[in-house]
Design a protein around this motif. Structure first.
Motif, PDB file in Angstrom:
ATOM      1  N   ILE A 306       5.530  18.781   2.804  1.00 37.65           N
ATOM      2  CA  ILE A 306       5.279  18.155   4.102  1.00 37.65           C
ATOM      3  C   ILE A 306       4.144  17.143   4.001  1.00 37.65           C
ATOM      4  O   ILE A 306       4.235  16.015   4.524  1.00 37.65           O
ATOM      5  N   VAL A 307       3.068  17.494   3.310  1.00 34.48           N
ATOM      6  CA  VAL A 307       1.926  16.584   3.173  1.00 34.48           C
ATOM      7  C   VAL A 307       2.314  15.362   2.339  1.00 34.48           C
ATOM      8  O   VAL A 307       1.962  14.224   2.675  1.00 34.48           O
ATOM      9  N   VAL A 308       3.043  15.579   1.251  1.00 34.13           N
ATOM     10  CA  VAL A 308       3.428  14.465   0.384  1.00 34.13           C
ATOM     11  C   VAL A 308       4.362  13.501   1.107  1.00 34.13           C
ATOM     12  O   VAL A 308       4.179  12.273   1.060  1.00 34.13           O
ATOM     13  N   PHE A 309       5.362  14.017   1.803  1.00 37.00           N
ATOM     14  CA  PHE A 309       6.292  13.140   2.508  1.00 37.00           C
ATOM     15  C   PHE A 309       5.600  12.435   3.671  1.00 37.00           C
ATOM     16  O   PHE A 309       5.938  11.283   3.979  1.00 37.00           O
ATOM     17  N   SER A 310       4.639  13.086   4.311  1.00 35.73           N
ATOM     18  CA  SER A 310       3.882  12.419   5.373  1.00 35.73           C
ATOM     19  C   SER A 310       3.105  11.237   4.812  1.00 35.73           C
ATOM     20  O   SER A 310       3.037  10.161   5.434  1.00 35.73           O
ATOM     21  N   ALA A 311       2.519  11.422   3.624  1.00 31.80           N
ATOM     22  CA  ALA A 311       1.792  10.324   2.982  1.00 31.80           C
ATOM     23  C   ALA A 311       2.740   9.190   2.602  1.00 31.80           C
ATOM     24  O   ALA A 311       2.412   8.007   2.772  1.00 31.80           O
ATOM     25  N   LEU A 312       3.927   9.528   2.098  1.00 30.14           N
ATOM     26  CA  LEU A 312       4.899   8.490   1.737  1.00 30.14           C
ATOM     27  C   LEU A 312       5.339   7.685   2.952  1.00 30.14           C
ATOM     28  O   LEU A 312       5.514   6.461   2.877  1.00 30.14           O
ATOM     29  N   VAL A 313       5.530   8.366   4.090  1.00 29.53           N
ATOM     30  CA  VAL A 313       5.883   7.664   5.322  1.00 29.53           C
ATOM     31  C   VAL A 313       4.756   6.733   5.738  1.00 29.53           C
ATOM     32  O   VAL A 313       4.993   5.589   6.170  1.00 29.53           O
ATOM     33  N   ASP A 314       3.499   7.185   5.611  1.00 23.38           N
ATOM     34  CA  ASP A 314       2.362   6.316   5.932  1.00 23.38           C
ATOM     35  C   ASP A 314       2.319   5.091   5.028  1.00 23.38           C
ATOM     36  O   ASP A 314       2.022   3.976   5.477  1.00 23.38           O
ATOM     37  N   PHE A 315       2.599   5.293   3.738  1.00 23.24           N
ATOM     38  CA  PHE A 315       2.615   4.156   2.806  1.00 23.24           C
ATOM     39  C   PHE A 315       3.703   3.152   3.181  1.00 23.24           C
ATOM     40  O   PHE A 315       3.484   1.942   3.142  1.00 23.24           O
ATOM     41  N   LEU A 316       4.877   3.658   3.550  1.00 18.91           N
ATOM     42  CA  LEU A 316       5.977   2.775   3.939  1.00 18.91           C
ATOM     43  C   LEU A 316       5.638   2.010   5.209  1.00 18.91           C
ATOM     44  O   LEU A 316       5.897   0.806   5.312  1.00 18.91           O
ATOM     45  N   TYR A 317       5.025   2.691   6.182  1.00 22.07           N
ATOM     46  CA  TYR A 317       4.621   2.026   7.412  1.00 22.07           C
ATOM     47  C   TYR A 317       3.585   0.944   7.138  1.00 22.07           C
ATOM     48  O   TYR A 317       3.640  -0.142   7.709  1.00 22.07           O
ATOM     49  N   ALA A 318       2.624   1.261   6.268  1.00 20.19           N
ATOM     50  CA  ALA A 318       1.581   0.286   5.944  1.00 20.19           C
ATOM     51  C   ALA A 318       2.162  -0.933   5.247  1.00 20.19           C
ATOM     52  O   ALA A 318       1.681  -2.058   5.431  1.00 20.19           O
ATOM     53  N   PHE A 319       3.191  -0.711   4.457  1.00 20.52           N
ATOM     54  CA  PHE A 319       3.846  -1.834   3.782  1.00 20.52           C
ATOM     55  C   PHE A 319       4.601  -2.709   4.783  1.00 20.52           C
ATOM     56  O   PHE A 319       4.588  -3.951   4.686  1.00 20.52           O
ATOM     57  N   LEU A 320       5.242  -2.077   5.770  1.00 26.50           N
ATOM     58  CA  LEU A 320       6.019  -2.820   6.754  1.00 26.50           C
ATOM     59  C   LEU A 320       5.155  -3.468   7.827  1.00 26.50           C
ATOM     60  O   LEU A 320       5.473  -4.542   8.321  1.00 26.50           O
ATOM     61  N   ASP A 321       4.058  -2.802   8.182  1.00 26.17           N
ATOM     62  CA  ASP A 321       3.196  -3.289   9.258  1.00 26.17           C
ATOM     63  C   ASP A 321       1.750  -3.316   8.773  1.00 26.17           C
ATOM     64  O   ASP A 321       1.092  -2.262   8.727  1.00 26.17           O
ATOM     65  N   PRO A 322       1.209  -4.474   8.387  1.00 28.90           N
ATOM     66  CA  PRO A 322      -0.170  -4.556   7.875  1.00 28.90           C
ATOM     67  C   PRO A 322      -1.232  -4.080   8.860  1.00 28.90           C
ATOM     68  O   PRO A 322      -2.340  -3.710   8.457  1.00 28.90           O
ATOM     69  N   ARG A 323      -0.910  -4.046  10.150  1.00 28.35           N
ATOM     70  CA  ARG A 323      -1.911  -3.603  11.140  1.00 28.35           C
ATOM     71  C   ARG A 323      -2.299  -2.153  10.936  1.00 28.35           C
ATOM     72  O   ARG A 323      -3.409  -1.748  11.296  1.00 28.35           O
ATOM     73  N   ILE A 324      -1.398  -1.332  10.373  1.00 29.78           N
ATOM     74  CA  ILE A 324      -1.661   0.092  10.196  1.00 29.78           C
ATOM     75  C   ILE A 324      -2.693   0.316   9.090  1.00 29.78           C
ATOM     76  O   ILE A 324      -3.393   1.332   9.090  1.00 29.78           O
ATOM     77  N   ARG A 325      -2.822  -0.605   8.170  1.00 33.78           N
ATOM     78  CA  ARG A 325      -3.733  -0.422   7.037  1.00 33.78           C
ATOM     79  C   ARG A 325      -5.179  -0.323   7.465  1.00 33.78           C
ATOM     80  O   ARG A 325      -5.999   0.251   6.773  1.00 33.78           O
ATOM     81  N   ALA A 326      -5.513  -0.888   8.616  1.00 37.31           N
ATOM     82  CA  ALA A 326      -6.903  -0.843   9.081  1.00 37.31           C
ATOM     83  C   ALA A 326      -7.248   0.456   9.781  1.00 37.31           C
ATOM     84  O   ALA A 326      -8.397   0.693  10.094  1.00 37.31           O
ATOM     85  N   VAL A 327      -6.251   1.298  10.015  1.00 39.75           N
ATOM     86  CA  VAL A 327      -6.475   2.554  10.737  1.00 39.75           C
ATOM     87  C   VAL A 327      -7.126   3.563   9.811  1.00 39.75           C
ATOM     88  O   VAL A 327      -6.681   3.742   8.691  1.00 39.75           O
TER      89      VAL A 327
END
Length: 327
Positions: A306-327
């Motif tokens: 669960i933790v690993v897949f949550s991190a992978l989803v965050d990485f994918l979101y950050a790649f698609l939306d640069p605004r998330i990287r500042a969070v």
């Protein structure tokens, strides 16, 4: 992007540590008497109980017991010869917990990957059809079936499917449970998993269809969609490139988290009903026996995915939306 990944990895390690500590606290505080006495079996001698308590570290302070238990869990994964007291071992049968989890992983992975593909594909199809025909009789019919699927308990649906399609008929169209390895016979592997796949995916198909329908209807009213239509772009192209593409972003997040939860133990009822003997089935047997080391091992296994897949989803979101990287 690199700083974002480092922050998420540090957070992932912190969460895994917190989960392991919480699981260990519950493991120690669960009622049931002295763990050493449980491991010693029936009518143990005091010397035997004391010996087990010493080798497992139950006579040491809390933090020492925690470190020893984590070492035992790690030794079960690392190659090499380890004694009974060097690995996380079941109280009931003295089997290596990590090895037993590894034995169940093929069945659990086969079940979850197949069901995940099914529920993602049909969930998207249901959502698109429902959004395109919103307000019509077909939309109401799809909505009704989706709500029935969401409301149907997995254990009830599994028992009904197994009884009417695998047990009651003289020549049942499907096998009565059990798991056949993919490398043993690919055809029988898929044949034995058809009912479990369908049973596990029904709930998610209805839920994903409803979420995608709502997202698409909201997106259709956005200014950029109206602009695309005003430019004379074909309706199918607008639907595919502008509406569907943006509406699928929340579905990606949902799928990552749901798939991790199912892989980490959420398929326990499906595995138990169809006797697939995966990680979920192993957890159910351990809970029934109140065998604490396997329960602890399966909980850590589920938390890891669960933790690993949550991190992978965050990485994918950050790649698609640069605004998330500042969070």
């Amino acid at each position: 992007m690199v700083a974002f990944i480092i922050r998420r990895l540090i957070g992932m390690i912190a969460v895994l540590f917190a989960v392991s500590l919480l699981v260990f606290v519950i493991f120690i505080l669960v009622p049931g008497g002295d763990p050493a006495s449980r491991m010693a079996g029936k009518n143990p001698t005091s010397a035997n109980v004391q010996n087990i308590r010493h080798k497992w570290g139950f006579d040491k302070p809390f933090y020492v017991q925690y470190v020893k238990m984590m070492e035992k869990a790690a030794n079960g994964i690392l190659p090499g010869k380890h004694g009974e007291y060097d690995v996380l071992t079941s109280f009931q049968n003295r089997q290596n917990v990590t090895k037993e989890i590894e034995k169940g992983i093929p069945a659990t992975f086969s079940l979850c990957i197949g069901a995940g593909i099914i529920w993602l594909f049909f969930g998207i199809v249901v959502g698109i059809l429902s959004a395109v025909t919103a307000g019509r009789w077909s939309d109401r019919l799809i909505t009704t079936f989706a709500l029935i699927g969401v409301s149907m308990p997995v254990f009830f649906l599994g028992i009904v499917l197994r009884y009417f399609l695998a047990e009651k008929p003289n020549n049942p169209p499907f096998p009565d449970g059990e798991y056949v390895g993919l490398t043993v016979d690919p055809v029988q592997w898929a044949y034995h998993l058809i009912l479990p796949w369908f049973c596990l995916s029904v709930l998610f198909i209805g839920f994903y269809g409803r979420v995608l329908r709502s997202n698409m209807l909201d997106t259709m009213n956005e200014d950029y969609v109206r602009t695309a239509r005003a430019k004379g772009i074909a309706p199918r192209q607008v639907l595919r490139k502008h509406v569907l593409r943006n509406s699928l972003i929340p579905i990606v997040s949902l799928f990552g988290l749901d798939f991790a939860a199912v892989l980490g133990g959420g398929a326990i009822l499906t595995e138990t009903v169809f006797s697939l003997k995966g990680v979920g089935w192993y957890a159910a047997q351990s809970v029934g026996d109140l065998d604490l080391p396997p329960i602890m091992g399966v909980t850590l296994y589920g938390a890891f995915f669960i933790v690993v897949f949550s991190a992978l989803v965050d990485f994918l979101y950050a790649f698609l939306d640069p605004r998330i990287r500042a969070v």
